[in-house]
Design an enzyme around this catalytic site. Structure first.
Site, PDB file in Angstrom:
ATOM      1  N   GLU A  36      19.013   3.663   7.085  1.00 41.64           N
ATOM      2  CA  GLU A  36      18.426   2.437   6.500  1.00 41.64           C
ATOM      3  C   GLU A  36      19.308   1.722   6.111  1.00 41.64           C
ATOM      4  OE1 GLU A  36      15.486   3.424   3.164  1.00 41.64           O
ATOM      5  OE2 GLU A  36      13.940   3.984   4.836  1.00 41.64           O
ATOM      6  N   GLN A  92       9.996 -12.809  25.846  1.00 40.91           N
ATOM      7  CA  GLN A  92       8.428 -12.269  25.693  1.00 40.91           C
ATOM      8  C   GLN A  92       7.894 -13.554  24.815  1.00 40.91           C
ATOM      9  OE1 GLN A  92       7.071  -9.390  26.684  1.00 40.91           O
ATOM     10  NE2 GLN A  92       4.976  -9.585  26.408  1.00 40.91           N
ATOM     11  N   LYS A 185      17.602 -19.262  46.878  1.00 40.65           N
ATOM     12  CA  LYS A 185      17.515 -17.815  47.408  1.00 40.65           C
ATOM     13  C   LYS A 185      16.767 -17.896  48.940  1.00 40.65           C
ATOM     14  CE  LYS A 185      17.150 -14.703  44.172  1.00 40.65           C
ATOM     15  NZ  LYS A 185      16.289 -13.811  43.254  1.00 40.65           N
ATOM     16  N   THR A 219      21.246 -11.473  38.461  1.00 43.34           N
ATOM     17  CA  THR A 219      21.193 -12.620  39.094  1.00 43.34           C
ATOM     18  C   THR A 219      22.382 -13.131  39.259  1.00 43.34           C
ATOM     19  OG1 THR A 219      19.521 -12.792  37.191  1.00 43.34           O
ATOM     20  CG2 THR A 219      20.088 -14.948  38.405  1.00 43.34           C
TER      21      THR A 219
END
Ligand code: R5P
Length: 284
Positions: A36, A92, A185, A219
């Site tokens: 902790e 996210q 790409k 990448t």
């Protein structure tokens, strides 16, 4: 005015204190035997403007941020600005599948509970800023610092890994005083992918590939391989947030001549400070 540096952002906190002409607060931070977190601010912050600087990655730094916010708010501070240089979980920013959380929003909602202002740097999803509904929130662009660094390196072409980040590459290139392009790409067969700049040639040029985050390095490593085959003389892999998960640095080291990142995440490739950019936006 005081700058309180969390354990993930020690270097940047020092630099920011210099830029803001503030004092770096003495803070005790340790872990209990059960892991902790314990923090204690060894200063009197009553009546002070305080900047708290702490990146929210990896996870343990999130709880440390909350404890530091709480400790600071126990004083009678004039204001608290929470600076999260690298906002973890920003990728996210929506539900990709039902049942998932919107992790970036969950963090944003919690961080604003105990601050008067919020700042972050090159946030991956700009919508994060909008989730700070109760306090003023600012996204600090890192491109001036990245551009100044690349100018000193004599870079001749700045590339973004895809069209989505092309505007950022252009802004960096404008600071450097060179051209910018983005990579496209092309799949040649099941196993071969050809990556090339949309319109400019790299032959004989010192090239920087600039991204906001490098995580696995996949990448940029693929792009660098292709650009070397096309005759680029030197390749610099540059990012604001150097996450470098797993073997990323090894993978990039095999194909890039230099790897550089800013101090939003302190790591062995950190060679650019965004402190002056944060200070500039803080004073606006
Ligand atoms: C993607 O949207 C980001 O801008 C980066 O390009 C990505 O996070 C890089 O990931 P990796 O280093 O794992 O290829």
């Amino acid at each position: 005015m005081f700058v309180v540096g969390g354990s993930a952002s020690q270097q940047l906190s020092k630099e920011l204190a210099k830029c803001l002409k503030g004092r770096l607060a003495k803070v005790e931070m340790k872990r209990f035997p059960d892991d902790e977190c314990y923090v204690r601010i060894d200063e009197d912050l009553d009546g002070e403007d305080v900047f708290l600087v702490q990146t929210t990655w990896p996870d343990k730094n999130i709880i440390e941020l909350f404890l530091l916010q709480d400790a600071i708010k126990e004083f009678d501070v004039l204001s608290l600005t929470t600076v999260v240089p690298y906002f973890g979980y920003a990728r996210q920013d929506k539900q990709f599948k039902s049942g998932e959380p919107i992790s970036a929003r969950a963090l944003a909602k919690l961080i604003q509970l105990k601050t008067d202002e919020f700042m972050t740097v090159d946030v991956h999803a700009p919508t994060v800023i909008d989730w700070f509904e109760d306090v003023s929130a600012k996204n600090v662009p890192g491109y001036p610092a990245v551009g100044r660094f690349l100018k000193g390196k004599g870079v001749q072409l700045v590339l973004s890994p895809d069209e989505g980040r092309a505007d950022n590459a252009k802004r960096v290139a404008d600071v450097v005083g060179c051209e910018a392009d983005f990579l496209v790409k092309e799949r040649l067969d099941g196993e071969t992918v050809h990556i090339t700049p949309k319109s400019l040639a790299v032959k004989g040029k010192k090239v920087a590939i600039v991204d906001d985050i490098i995580s696995t390095g996949g990448t940029i490593a693929k792009a660098a391989e292709s650009l070397k085959e096309q005759g680029a003389s030197r390749i610099l892999a540059v990012c604001t947030h150097g996450v470098f998960a797993g073997e990323a640095l090894k993978r990039l080291g095999a194909v890039c001549d230099e790897i550089c990142s800013t101090d939003t995440i302190e790591n062995p490739t950190t060679c650019i400070s965004v402190a002056s950019e944060i200070a500039r936006v803080a004073k606006d």
